[in-house]
Design a protein around this motif. Structure first.
Motif, PDB file in Angstrom:
ATOM      1  N   GLU A 191    -100.385  21.900  45.225  1.00 49.50           N
ATOM      2  CA  GLU A 191     -99.583  20.907  45.953  1.00 49.50           C
ATOM      3  C   GLU A 191     -98.119  21.325  45.980  1.00 49.50           C
ATOM      4  N   MET A 192     -97.678  21.929  44.898  1.00 53.06           N
ATOM      5  CA  MET A 192     -96.294  22.393  44.843  1.00 53.06           C
ATOM      6  C   MET A 192     -96.071  23.533  45.832  1.00 53.06           C
ATOM      7  N   PHE A 193     -97.076  24.411  45.963  1.00 55.82           N
ATOM      8  CA  PHE A 193     -96.971  25.501  46.929  1.00 55.82           C
ATOM      9  C   PHE A 193     -96.922  24.947  48.350  1.00 55.82           C
ATOM     10  N   LEU A 194     -97.729  23.922  48.616  1.00 55.42           N
ATOM     11  CA  LEU A 194     -97.688  23.289  49.939  1.00 55.42           C
ATOM     12  C   LEU A 194     -96.307  22.694  50.221  1.00 55.42           C
ATOM     13  N   SER A 195     -95.669  22.122  49.210  1.00 49.98           N
ATOM     14  CA  SER A 195     -94.330  21.560  49.385  1.00 49.98           C
ATOM     15  C   SER A 195     -93.347  22.663  49.776  1.00 49.98           C
ATOM     16  N   ALA A 196     -93.484  23.840  49.153  1.00 52.36           N
ATOM     17  CA  ALA A 196     -92.617  24.976  49.507  1.00 52.36           C
ATOM     18  C   ALA A 196     -92.882  25.410  50.950  1.00 52.36           C
ATOM     19  N   GLY A 197     -94.151  25.424  51.354  1.00 48.66           N
ATOM     20  CA  GLY A 197     -94.470  25.770  52.735  1.00 48.66           C
ATOM     21  C   GLY A 197     -93.872  24.783  53.721  1.00 48.66           C
ATOM     22  N   ALA A 198     -93.895  23.510  53.350  1.00 48.64           N
ATOM     23  CA  ALA A 198     -93.280  22.489  54.199  1.00 48.64           C
ATOM     24  C   ALA A 198     -91.773  22.722  54.303  1.00 48.64           C
ATOM     25  N   ALA A 199     -91.144  23.166  53.222  1.00 52.37           N
ATOM     26  CA  ALA A 199     -89.708  23.470  53.248  1.00 52.37           C
ATOM     27  C   ALA A 199     -89.428  24.634  54.196  1.00 52.37           C
ATOM     28  N   ALA A 200     -90.308  25.631  54.201  1.00 52.07           N
ATOM     29  CA  ALA A 200     -90.126  26.760  55.122  1.00 52.07           C
ATOM     30  C   ALA A 200     -90.235  26.292  56.576  1.00 52.07           C
ATOM     31  N   MET A 201     -91.213  25.436  56.854  1.00 54.56           N
ATOM     32  CA  MET A 201     -91.371  24.933  58.223  1.00 54.56           C
ATOM     33  C   MET A 201     -90.182  24.069  58.630  1.00 54.56           C
ATOM     34  N   ASN A 202     -89.716  23.218  57.706  1.00 56.43           N
ATOM     35  CA  ASN A 202     -88.532  22.399  58.001  1.00 56.43           C
ATOM     36  C   ASN A 202     -87.313  23.272  58.264  1.00 56.43           C
ATOM     37  N   LEU A 203     -87.201  24.378  57.530  1.00 54.36           N
ATOM     38  CA  LEU A 203     -86.075  25.287  57.742  1.00 54.36           C
ATOM     39  C   LEU A 203     -86.133  25.870  59.154  1.00 54.36           C
ATOM     40  N   CYS A 204     -87.317  26.267  59.593  1.00 55.56           N
ATOM     41  CA  CYS A 204     -87.464  26.765  60.972  1.00 55.56           C
ATOM     42  C   CYS A 204     -87.069  25.684  61.978  1.00 55.56           C
ATOM     43  N   HIS A 205     -87.557  24.460  61.767  1.00 54.54           N
ATOM     44  CA  HIS A 205     -87.206  23.362  62.679  1.00 54.54           C
ATOM     45  C   HIS A 205     -85.698  23.113  62.687  1.00 54.54           C
ATOM     46  N   ALA A 206     -85.085  23.102  61.512  1.00 57.04           N
ATOM     47  CA  ALA A 206     -83.639  22.852  61.435  1.00 57.04           C
ATOM     48  C   ALA A 206     -82.860  23.948  62.159  1.00 57.04           C
ATOM     49  N   ALA A 207     -83.239  25.191  61.937  1.00 54.84           N
ATOM     50  CA  ALA A 207     -82.553  26.304  62.604  1.00 54.84           C
ATOM     51  C   ALA A 207     -82.701  26.180  64.122  1.00 54.84           C
ATOM     52  N   ASN A 208     -83.916  25.902  64.581  1.00 57.83           N
ATOM     53  CA  ASN A 208     -84.152  25.771  66.020  1.00 57.83           C
ATOM     54  C   ASN A 208     -83.379  24.592  66.602  1.00 57.83           C
ATOM     55  N   ALA A 209     -83.352  23.467  65.890  1.00 58.24           N
ATOM     56  CA  ALA A 209     -82.642  22.279  66.374  1.00 58.24           C
ATOM     57  C   ALA A 209     -81.138  22.529  66.494  1.00 58.24           C
ATOM     58  N   MET A 210     -80.640  23.474  65.697  1.00 57.18           N
ATOM     59  CA  MET A 210     -79.212  23.795  65.730  1.00 57.18           C
ATOM     60  C   MET A 210     -78.904  24.917  66.714  1.00 57.18           C
ATOM     61  N   GLY A 211     -79.905  25.334  67.493  1.00 57.49           N
ATOM     62  CA  GLY A 211     -79.677  26.335  68.527  1.00 57.49           C
ATOM     63  C   GLY A 211     -79.960  27.764  68.116  1.00 57.49           C
ATOM     64  N   PHE A 212     -80.472  27.970  66.911  1.00 59.91           N
ATOM     65  CA  PHE A 212     -80.810  29.310  66.451  1.00 59.91           C
ATOM     66  C   PHE A 212     -82.300  29.563  66.628  1.00 59.91           C
ATOM     67  N   ALA A 213     -82.691  30.804  66.570  1.00 59.85           N
ATOM     68  CA  ALA A 213     -84.097  31.184  66.622  1.00 59.85           C
ATOM     69  C   ALA A 213     -84.512  31.597  65.218  1.00 59.85           C
ATOM     70  N   SER A 214     -85.826  31.530  64.956  1.00 64.36           N
ATOM     71  CA  SER A 214     -86.302  31.854  63.612  1.00 64.36           C
ATOM     72  C   SER A 214     -87.689  32.474  63.653  1.00 64.36           C
TER      73      SER A 214
END
Length: 194
Positions: free
Chosen positions: A112-135
Motif C-alpha cells: 500500500e505504501m508503494f502504491l502511495s508513492a506511485g500515486a505521488a508520481a502520477m500527481n507530479l506528472c499531472h501537476a507539471a502538465n497543469a503548469m504548462g510543462f511536459a513530463s
C-alpha cells in the motif's frame, strides 16, 4: 471548472524524453509541483515516499555513475551505448525521483505504501502538465538494480516508484490507441473460477 478538469484528464499523455527541453520549472514552480504531488492516498498518514531532485550538474554526474556501473555489469560498452547512459538524466532539464520509503507498521502492508508513492508520481506528472510543462514517468534498469539505486541516492530499504522527467515539449505528441474499456471493465460475478 469540472469540465476543464475532465478535459485536462482526457488529454493526458507522456511526452517522449527526447522531446523535453528547457525551460524547466523554476524553484517556486517545482515546490508547488511537489506539494501537489504529495496530496495522495496515504493509509495511516505515514508519508511512505520521498522525492530526489536531479538537476544541473547532478544530472551529468548520475550519467557517468550509470555508465560506469553498466560497464561493470556488461563489460565494455559501445560508444553509442555509453553515450546513452551518460545522457540518461541529462535529456530533460529536471528529473524527480519518486521513491517508496516504507515505514514499519503493524497493520499497513508495504505494498500500500508503494502504491502511495506511485500515486505521488502520477500527481507530479499531472501537476507539471497543469503548469504548462511536459513530463514522462519511467523506471529503467537502474531502478531495479541494487547498486544502481544506491548510486542514485536510494537507501537499501527503499524502491523506486519512478523517475519523472520534466521540461518543455519540443513536439506535438500524437494520440495513441487507448485501452479497450469493454475488455477491461467487468461487473462482479462472484469468486474467481478457472
Amino acid at each position: 471548472m469540472q469540465e476543464a478538469v475532465l478535459e485536462f484528464l482526457s488529454k493526458r499523455h507522456s511526452t517522449p524524453i527526447s522531446a523535453l527541453a528547457a525551460p524547466g520549472p523554476d524553484e517556486d514552480q517545482l515546490q508547488l509541483m511537489l506539494k501537489l504531488a504529495a496530496r495522495v492516498p496515504d493509509h495511516g498518514r505515514l508519508t511512505p515516499w520521498r522525492f530526489i531532485i536531479y538537476r544541473g550538474d547532478a544530472r551529468k554526474k548520475v550519467g557517468q555513475l550509470l555508465a560506469d556501473r553498466l560497464e561493470q555489469l556488461e563489460g565494455p560498452l559501445t560508444e553509442a551505448r555509453k553515450e546513452q547512459e551518460l545522457k540518461r538524466f541529462d535529456r530533460a532539464p529536471l528529473v524527480v525521483g519518486v521513491v517508496s520509503s516504507p515505514v514499519e507498521h503493524p497493520r499497513i502492508p508495504e505494498w500500500e505504501m508503494f502504491l502511495s508513492a506511485g500515486a505521488a508520481a502520477m500527481n507530479l506528472c499531472h501537476a507539471a502538465n497543469a503548469m504548462g510543462f511536459a513530463s514522462n514517468w519511467i523506471t529503467n534498469w537502474y531502478a531495479n538494480e541494487e547498486e544502481g539505486r544506491r548510486l542514485l541516492g536510494v537507501a537499501p530499504h527503499e524502491r523506486v516508484a519512478g523517475f519523472v522527467h520534466i521540461g518543455t515539449s519540443q513536439t506535438v505528441v500524437p494520440e495513441r490507441p487507448r485501452a479497450d474499456m469493454e475488455a477491461k471493465v467487468s461487473e462482479y460475478q462472484g469468486p474467481w473460477n478457472e
